[in-house]
Enzyme design. Structure first.
Site, PDB file in Angstrom:
ATOM      1  N   ARG A 234       0.867  -1.186   0.000  1.00  0.00           N
ATOM      2  CA  ARG A 234       0.000   0.000   0.000  1.00  0.00           C
ATOM      3  C   ARG A 234       0.899   1.230   0.000  1.00  0.00           C
ATOM      4  O   ARG A 234       1.933   1.257   0.675  1.00  0.00           O
ATOM      5  CB  ARG A 234      -0.920   0.024   1.233  1.00  0.00           C
ATOM      6  CG  ARG A 234      -2.110  -0.912   1.162  1.00  0.00           C
ATOM      7  CD  ARG A 234      -3.120  -0.528   0.066  1.00  0.00           C
ATOM      8  NE  ARG A 234      -4.248  -1.445  -0.004  1.00  0.00           N
ATOM      9  CZ  ARG A 234      -4.322  -2.502  -0.813  1.00  0.00           C
ATOM     10  NH1 ARG A 234      -3.342  -2.798  -1.639  1.00  0.00           N
ATOM     11  NH2 ARG A 234      -5.411  -3.256  -0.803  1.00  0.00           N
ATOM     12  N   ASP A 258       4.346  -0.234  -6.970  1.00  0.00           N
ATOM     13  CA  ASP A 258       3.106  -0.549  -7.675  1.00  0.00           C
ATOM     14  C   ASP A 258       1.946   0.191  -7.015  1.00  0.00           C
ATOM     15  O   ASP A 258       0.810   0.108  -7.484  1.00  0.00           O
ATOM     16  CB  ASP A 258       2.860  -2.065  -7.615  1.00  0.00           C
ATOM     17  CG  ASP A 258       1.625  -2.492  -8.391  1.00  0.00           C
ATOM     18  OD1 ASP A 258       1.558  -2.159  -9.594  1.00  0.00           O
ATOM     19  OD2 ASP A 258       0.735  -3.136  -7.803  1.00  0.00           O
ATOM     20  N   GLU A 263      -2.527   7.563  -4.911  1.00  0.00           N
ATOM     21  CA  GLU A 263      -2.854   6.886  -6.168  1.00  0.00           C
ATOM     22  C   GLU A 263      -4.319   7.019  -6.562  1.00  0.00           C
ATOM     23  O   GLU A 263      -4.658   6.911  -7.744  1.00  0.00           O
ATOM     24  CB  GLU A 263      -2.465   5.403  -6.105  1.00  0.00           C
ATOM     25  CG  GLU A 263      -3.308   4.560  -5.149  1.00  0.00           C
ATOM     26  CD  GLU A 263      -2.926   3.085  -5.202  1.00  0.00           C
ATOM     27  OE1 GLU A 263      -1.741   2.780  -5.091  1.00  0.00           O
ATOM     28  OE2 GLU A 263      -3.836   2.244  -5.336  1.00  0.00           O
ATOM     29  N   HIS A 295      -0.739  -0.060  -9.775  1.00  0.00           N
ATOM     30  CA  HIS A 295      -1.471  -1.051  -8.951  1.00  0.00           C
ATOM     31  C   HIS A 295      -1.923  -2.245  -9.799  1.00  0.00           C
ATOM     32  O   HIS A 295      -3.095  -2.612  -9.802  1.00  0.00           O
ATOM     33  CB  HIS A 295      -2.664  -0.390  -8.241  1.00  0.00           C
ATOM     34  CG  HIS A 295      -3.001  -1.049  -6.934  1.00  0.00           C
ATOM     35  ND1 HIS A 295      -3.232  -0.353  -5.767  1.00  0.00           N
ATOM     36  CD2 HIS A 295      -3.132  -2.365  -6.598  1.00  0.00           C
ATOM     37  CE1 HIS A 295      -3.506  -1.204  -4.790  1.00  0.00           C
ATOM     38  NE2 HIS A 295      -3.442  -2.435  -5.277  1.00  0.00           N
TER      39      HIS A 295
HETATM   40  P1  NAI Z   1      -1.439 -11.404   4.845  1.00  0.00           P
HETATM   41  O1  NAI Z   1      -2.476 -10.968   5.824  1.00  0.00           O
HETATM   42  O2  NAI Z   1      -1.376 -12.832   4.439  1.00  0.00           O
HETATM   43  O3  NAI Z   1       0.018 -11.006   5.385  1.00  0.00           O
HETATM   44  C1  NAI Z   1       0.306  -9.799   5.998  1.00  0.00           C
HETATM   45  C2  NAI Z   1       1.484 -10.052   6.930  1.00  0.00           C
HETATM   46  O4  NAI Z   1       1.859  -8.789   7.488  1.00  0.00           O
HETATM   47  C3  NAI Z   1       1.132 -10.983   8.120  1.00  0.00           C
HETATM   48  O5  NAI Z   1       2.123 -11.985   8.239  1.00  0.00           O
HETATM   49  C4  NAI Z   1       1.130 -10.047   9.316  1.00  0.00           C
HETATM   50  O6  NAI Z   1       1.549 -10.682  10.531  1.00  0.00           O
HETATM   51  C5  NAI Z   1       2.141  -9.012   8.867  1.00  0.00           C
HETATM   52  N1  NAI Z   1       2.022  -7.774   9.625  1.00  0.00           N
HETATM   53  C6  NAI Z   1       0.920  -7.219  10.188  1.00  0.00           C
HETATM   54  N2  NAI Z   1       1.263  -6.091  10.839  1.00  0.00           N
HETATM   55  C7  NAI Z   1       2.604  -5.943  10.676  1.00  0.00           C
HETATM   56  C8  NAI Z   1       3.533  -4.993  11.129  1.00  0.00           C
HETATM   57  N3  NAI Z   1       3.154  -3.982  11.913  1.00  0.00           N
HETATM   58  N4  NAI Z   1       4.828  -5.153  10.765  1.00  0.00           N
HETATM   59  C9  NAI Z   1       5.221  -6.202   9.990  1.00  0.00           C
HETATM   60  N5  NAI Z   1       4.389  -7.150   9.558  1.00  0.00           N
HETATM   61  C10 NAI Z   1       3.090  -7.014   9.889  1.00  0.00           C
HETATM   62  O7  NAI Z   1      -1.634 -10.447   3.582  1.00  0.00           O
HETATM   63  P2  NAI Z   1      -1.111 -10.689   2.089  1.00  0.00           P
HETATM   64  O8  NAI Z   1      -2.159 -11.393   1.317  1.00  0.00           O
HETATM   65  O9  NAI Z   1       0.257 -11.234   2.139  1.00  0.00           O
HETATM   66  O10 NAI Z   1      -1.103  -9.179   1.549  1.00  0.00           O
HETATM   67  C11 NAI Z   1      -0.188  -8.217   2.036  1.00  0.00           C
HETATM   68  C12 NAI Z   1      -0.586  -6.865   1.520  1.00  0.00           C
HETATM   69  O11 NAI Z   1      -0.410  -6.825   0.114  1.00  0.00           O
HETATM   70  C13 NAI Z   1      -2.071  -6.496   1.710  1.00  0.00           C
HETATM   71  O12 NAI Z   1      -2.295  -5.930   2.980  1.00  0.00           O
HETATM   72  C14 NAI Z   1      -2.336  -5.521   0.613  1.00  0.00           C
HETATM   73  O13 NAI Z   1      -2.148  -4.224   1.135  1.00  0.00           O
HETATM   74  C15 NAI Z   1      -1.241  -5.808  -0.416  1.00  0.00           C
HETATM   75  N6  NAI Z   1      -1.784  -6.267  -1.707  1.00  0.00           N
HETATM   76  C16 NAI Z   1      -1.433  -5.581  -2.839  1.00  0.00           C
HETATM   77  C17 NAI Z   1      -1.898  -5.966  -4.076  1.00  0.00           C
HETATM   78  C18 NAI Z   1      -1.502  -5.278  -5.340  1.00  0.00           C
HETATM   79  O14 NAI Z   1      -2.112  -5.525  -6.404  1.00  0.00           O
HETATM   80  N7  NAI Z   1      -0.507  -4.415  -5.336  1.00  0.00           N
HETATM   81  C19 NAI Z   1      -2.828  -7.117  -4.188  1.00  0.00           C
HETATM   82  C20 NAI Z   1      -3.065  -7.813  -2.948  1.00  0.00           C
HETATM   83  C21 NAI Z   1      -2.579  -7.381  -1.753  1.00  0.00           C
END
Ligand code: NAI
Length: 329
Positions: A234, A258, A263, A295
């Site tokens: 993000r 990305d 954005e 994105h």
């Molecule tokens: P997920 O929920 O599987 O993983 C997120 C990880 O971040 C978890 O392991 C969690 O413990 C960790 N986390 C939470 N708070 C934290 C902190 N303060 N410091 C460090 N780590 C922390 O989510 P996933 O599916 O891996 O997605 C991650 C992010 O990717 C989403 O939140 C979304 O913002 C972004 N995303 C971007 C996309 C794009 O097209 N550019 C598409 C899909 C997701």
């Protein structure tokens, strides 16, 4: 069920219509984003379906509630754009697509790394113009480099596995350690150590009050000179003005994003004939070592299939009073 789909692009409509034969929902597709000015379009609908840059704040939710909306169905994983307290107060449920092809995003992060490093985007343009010079195209081997991964959930873990295949040393920070990754040889360290030791830092944590502006002047000061920073998560994880200073004094050697803090005013639109008012993105675009995509990390056929089906299943669960397995609370 009547569903108002906001921020609709032709490809969103195509996928919803393709899968709707199994659901038979009645869609109203709106190109505009959902915000307090457009929320009235949801009149006569039961559900609003929104994406990453729709503004689902308290004001929007009040209007949705007065229109009788009972469900906000996010067709994405992140939900930082939704005021969950306001939704709860209005008795509107919020569902999302928690996982859909983490490979899509992890592979795009790798694409940003390889492009920035090996400059294939520049080589492509040069060769097409008959310029076969290699001047300034030099890259570096990924093998044996230290990659810092912040957030080792579904996408971060997939990214670690891919980079392991390149022979990299992977260090990571997360609020909870991922044992499978430890077994794979990923080292978990403090955030500070990840900033200090990494040649490449890739952000894969969600945006919240703890992670906002995680990359800022202070953390950039800790990083290696010439560091590569990749953000497919993000935009507001990076304080853009501090990144610009880091690029100007060459502390940041490469930036691949990305996602971008502002954005919502730019991404997903063709603004090629407009005068762009956002000076920050124009400054970013002026650097030869910055690569910005709009994105699109999620944008693969496999991910679009999953997003569509999971979104429609979420709505079906709501319609049938089933447990909402993908509810955001
Ligand atoms: P997920 O929920 O599987 O993983 C997120 C990880 O971040 C978890 O392991 C969690 O413990 C960790 N986390 C939470 N708070 C934290 C902190 N303060 N410091 C460090 N780590 C922390 O989510 P996933 O599916 O891996 O997605 C991650 C992010 O990717 C989403 O939140 C979304 O913002 C972004 N995303 C971007 C996309 C794009 O097209 N550019 C598409 C899909 C997701």
């Amino acid at each position: 069920m009547k569903i108002a789909v906001f921020s609709t692009k032709s490809y969103d409509q195509e996928y919803f219509e393709k899968y709707n034969t199994a659901y038979d929902y009645n869609f109203s597709f709106f190109e505009t984003a959902l915000n307090p000015d457009t929320a009235k379009l949801s009149a006569d609908c039961d559900v609003v379906c929104v994406f990453v840059n729709d503004l689902v704040n308290e004001e929007t939710i009040k209007i949705l509630s007065s229109n009788g909306i009972k469900l906000i169905a996010l067709r994405c994983a992140g939900y930082n754009n939704v005021d969950l307290d306001a939704a709860k107060k209005a008795n509107i449920k919020v569902v999302r697509v928690p996982a859909y092809s983490p490979e899509a995003v992890a592979e795009h992060a790798l694409a940003l790394i390889l492009t920035l490093n090996r400059k294939t985007h520049k080589a492509y343009n040069r060769v097409r113009e008959g310029n076969f010079s290699l001047k300034n195209l030099i890259g570096f081997n990924l093998s044996n480099k230290t990659i810092g991964v912040i957030g080792t959930g579904k996408i971060g873990a997939t990214f670690c596995a891919i980079l392991k295949g390149f022979g990299c040393r992977i260090i990571a920070y997360d609020i909870s350690e991922n044992e499978e990754l430890v077994a794979m040889g990923v080292e978990f360290h403090s955030l500070e150590e990840v900033f200090k030791q990494s040649d490449i830092i890739s952000l894969h944590c969600p945006l919240n009050q703890h992670t906002k502006h995680r990359v800022n002047k202070e953390s950039i000061d800790l990083m290696k000179s010439g560091v590569m920073i990749i953000n497919t998560s993000r935009g507001a994880l990076i304080k853009t003005e501090d990144a610009i200073l880091g690029l100007k004094d060459r502390k940041i050697g490469y930036l691949g994003i990305d996602v971008y803090e502002q954005e919502e005013n730019l991404f997903f639109e063709d603004l090629s004939e407009h005068i762009i008012q956002d000076d920050m993105i124009l400054r970013l675009l002026s650097f030869p070592n910055v690569l910005i995509t709009s994105h699109q990390a999620y944008f693969t056929k496999e991910a679009m299939n999953q997003i569509t089906v999971i979104t429609l299943d979420n709505i079906k669960d709501f319609e049938n009073n089933n447990e909402l397995t993908n509810e955001v609370v």
